[in-house]
Design an enzyme around this catalytic site. Structure first.
Site, short mmCIF file in Angstrom:
data_model
loop_
_atom_site.label_atom_id
_atom_site.label_comp_id
_atom_site.label_asym_id
_atom_site.label_seq_id
_atom_site.Cartn_x
_atom_site.Cartn_y
_atom_site.Cartn_z
N GLN A 117 -6.80 -0.87 5.25
CA GLN A 117 -7.26 -1.45 6.47
C GLN A 117 -8.73 -2.00 6.39
O GLN A 117 -9.17 -2.77 7.20
CB GLN A 117 -7.36 -0.36 7.81
CG GLN A 117 -5.64 0.00 8.16
CD GLN A 117 -5.31 -0.91 8.93
OE1 GLN A 117 -5.88 -2.23 9.49
NE2 GLN A 117 -3.87 -1.05 9.00
N THR B 117 9.54 -7.13 -12.91
CA THR B 117 8.91 -8.75 -13.16
C THR B 117 8.19 -8.89 -11.79
O THR B 117 8.24 -8.44 -10.79
CB THR B 117 10.21 -9.68 -12.93
OG1 THR B 117 11.03 -9.50 -14.02
CG2 THR B 117 9.63 -11.27 -12.99
N ASN C 277 -6.04 3.62 10.35
CA ASN C 277 -5.40 2.38 11.03
C ASN C 277 -4.99 2.53 12.58
O ASN C 277 -4.44 1.76 13.17
CB ASN C 277 -4.02 2.32 10.44
CG ASN C 277 -3.16 3.60 10.29
OD1 ASN C 277 -3.79 4.69 9.60
ND2 ASN C 277 -2.04 3.55 10.67
N SER D 124 -3.24 -3.57 0.36
CA SER D 124 -2.11 -4.13 0.90
C SER D 124 -2.29 -5.55 1.18
O SER D 124 -3.31 -5.80 2.09
CB SER D 124 -1.44 -3.45 1.99
OG SER D 124 -0.25 -4.10 2.46
N ALA D 125 -1.72 -6.93 0.79
CA ALA D 125 -2.09 -8.04 1.14
C ALA D 125 -1.91 -8.32 2.32
O ALA D 125 -2.85 -9.21 3.06
CB ALA D 125 -0.96 -9.06 -0.02
N HIS D 126 -0.78 -7.89 3.05
CA HIS D 126 -0.39 -8.32 4.39
C HIS D 126 -1.40 -7.66 5.69
O HIS D 126 -1.29 -8.24 6.66
CB HIS D 126 0.95 -8.07 4.79
CG HIS D 126 1.41 -6.56 5.32
ND1 HIS D 126 1.37 -6.36 6.53
CD2 HIS D 126 1.55 -5.59 4.55
CE1 HIS D 126 1.71 -5.05 6.57
NE2 HIS D 126 1.80 -4.61 5.21
N ALA E 205 0.82 -1.41 0.15
CA ALA E 205 0.06 -0.03 0.00
C ALA E 205 0.76 1.28 -0.03
O ALA E 205 0.64 2.17 -0.68
CB ALA E 205 -1.03 0.12 1.07
N CYS F 295 4.25 2.67 12.26
CA CYS F 295 5.19 3.52 11.84
C CYS F 295 5.49 4.55 13.03
O CYS F 295 6.52 5.22 13.01
CB CYS F 295 4.88 4.14 10.54
SG CYS F 295 3.65 3.41 10.01
C1 PLP Z 1 -0.34 -0.73 6.58
C2 PLP Z 1 -0.74 0.51 5.76
C3 PLP Z 1 -0.10 1.03 4.65
C4 PLP Z 1 1.17 0.59 4.29
O1 PLP Z 1 1.16 -0.71 3.63
P1 PLP Z 1 2.22 -1.64 3.20
O2 PLP Z 1 1.76 -2.66 2.47
O3 PLP Z 1 2.57 -2.34 4.61
O4 PLP Z 1 3.20 -0.74 2.40
C5 PLP Z 1 -0.56 2.05 4.05
N1 PLP Z 1 -1.74 2.53 4.58
C6 PLP Z 1 -2.34 1.97 5.39
C7 PLP Z 1 -3.87 2.51 5.81
C8 PLP Z 1 -1.97 1.11 6.26
O5 PLP Z 1 -2.72 0.66 7.24
#
Ligand code: PLP
Length: 394
Positions: free
Chosen positions: A188, A249, A160, A208-210, A80, A335
């Site tokens: 989120q 890639t 977040n 964001s996948a994670h 993200a 962060c």
């Molecule tokens: C975690 C997060 C991001 C950053 O995502 P990454 O995939 O870790 O770079 C950006 N925006 C929000 C709202 C998030 O919670």
């Protein structure tokens, strides 16, 4: 290497806003693409590449379907953060001749705020909209901030830190009326909120996948392709992958994982109901037993898994240390916890620095059990009064 004994209990994970565990089903979907199916999705002259390419196509469909987009509107990125950078800088640079004004909000993620600051240093003007005490922006403020120079509105779907869910549909309508592009960081929200780029008139969306039980290091940017088509200046130049928006890639296993994760989130709002039930159970146990604890954010417009609480008279660091064996929680966003500064989100909501230092963020997830919620509540109820006694003595 000695493996950790099963009896060695780890703290209950209450930090799903920072990252989510990988869903076992996602992991299993990814495995073949690390081993036998190692092909380059851009080298489709043989079966190796063709297989990888087909897997990427499937993932693109799965992600598109989660947000009611078309597969060709999904651009794969590293996460993200990159999606936010590409959306904001990409639109700003492409539209520079039209105008150099961007509208954002004070409570955005650093990936948005720092990207806006970068543009400010290069001659763009950014309006940071205020939020109310629940962390919500007023759509009328968005309307009032638009000028003939405005080229982009960027407001996150869900916060977040405090979980507030923005009036995305209203902002989208205003953006469309004024023919201004609307980007939303939905990292989120994806696992818990029903997202629909058509219904909400979204032009660009970061994922964001994670944050949705997928792997780290992979994300997506939705870029509207029609009605109207959004144009972007790429940031990463090279082989012209991803329709020229993002060369390099493709991370095939990661992308397959993100596709599987999106598929598993297709009933996000149903899963959200059960997570919210646990969150509310945890909160009612704490609030009934401990006085002087308040919830931050909006009672109605909030993420199902978020519980941000301010505990009067208890320093958040002391609480984290006292409970470190039992509960993995956070003082703020991943962060900002690296810094001593109080949260910019709580500040924007009108909280004092003291209140910010008395705030902890608990975030539940797909695998949080009822017992987990009860145990966390019990530990909080046990520890808060003793920390208060200690701080009175000190
Ligand atoms: C975690 C997060 C991001 C950053 O995502 P990454 O995939 O870790 O770079 C950006 N925006 C929000 C709202 C998030 O919670």
């Amino acid at each position: 290497m000695k493996s950790m004994g099963a009896s060695q209990r780890r703290p209950i994970y209450m930090d799903h806003h920072a990252t989510t565990p990988l869903d076992q089903r996602v992991f299993e979907a990814m495995v073949p693409y690390f081993l036998d199916e190692f092909g380059n999705a851009a080298s489709v002259d043989h079966v190796y590449g063709a297989t990888a390419s087909a897997a990427v196509d499937r993932a693109r469909e799965q992600i598109a379907s989660l947000i009611n987009a078309r597969p060709d509107e999904i651009i794969f990125t590293s996460g993200a953060t990159e999606s936010d950078n590409l959306a904001i800088v990409g639109v700003a640079e492409h539209q520079a001749s039209k105008g150099k004004h961007i509208i954002s909000a004070a409570t955005e993620h650093k990936a948005v705020l720092d990207t806006c600051a970068y543009l400010e240093r290069r001659g763009w003007r950014v309006t940071y909209l205020p939020v109310d005490h629940q962390g919500l922006i007023d759509p009328d403020d968005v309307r009032a901030a638009i000028t003939p120079e405005t080229v982009l509105i960027t407001v996150m779907t869900a916060n977040n830190e405090v979980g507030s869910i923005a009036p995305v549909a209203e902002i989208g309508r205003i953006a469309k009326e004024h023919a201004v592009a609307f980007h939303t960081d939905a990292a989120q929200a994806a696992a818990y909120v029903d997202l629909d780029v058509e219904r909400d008139n979204v032009s660009l969306m970061s994922l964001s996948a994670h944050k949705m039980y997928g792997p780290k290091g992979v994300g997506a940017l939705y870029v509207r392709n029609r009605n109207p088509r959004i144009r972007l200046e790429p940031m990463i130049h090279g082989g012209g992958h991803e329709r020229g928006f993002r060369s390099g890639t493709l991370n095939v296993p990661g992308i397959v994982g993100m596709g599987a994760a999106s598929w598993l989130c297709r009933d996000a709002s149903i899963e959200a109901t059960s997570i919210a039930h646990l969150r509310d159970r945890l909160w009612s146990a704490v609030s009934q037993s401990v006085p002087g604890v308040v919830v931050n954010g909006s009672p109605e417009r909030r993420l199902a898994n978020n519980l941000s609480i301010t505990i009067r008279g208890v320093e958040n660091r002391s609480l984290l240390i006292a409970l470190r064996e039992d509960v993995a929680m956070s003082t703020g966003s991943a962060c900002t916890t690296m810094k001593i500064e109080p949260s910019h989100v709580l500040r924007a909501m009108g909280r004092s620095d003291t209140e910010a230092h008395e705030t902890v963020r608990l975030s539940l997830g797909r695998f949080t059990s009822c017992d987990d919620a009860d145990l966390v509540a019990e530990r909080l109820c046990a520890v808060i009064p003793s920390l208060r006694r200690l701080s009175r003595i000190a």
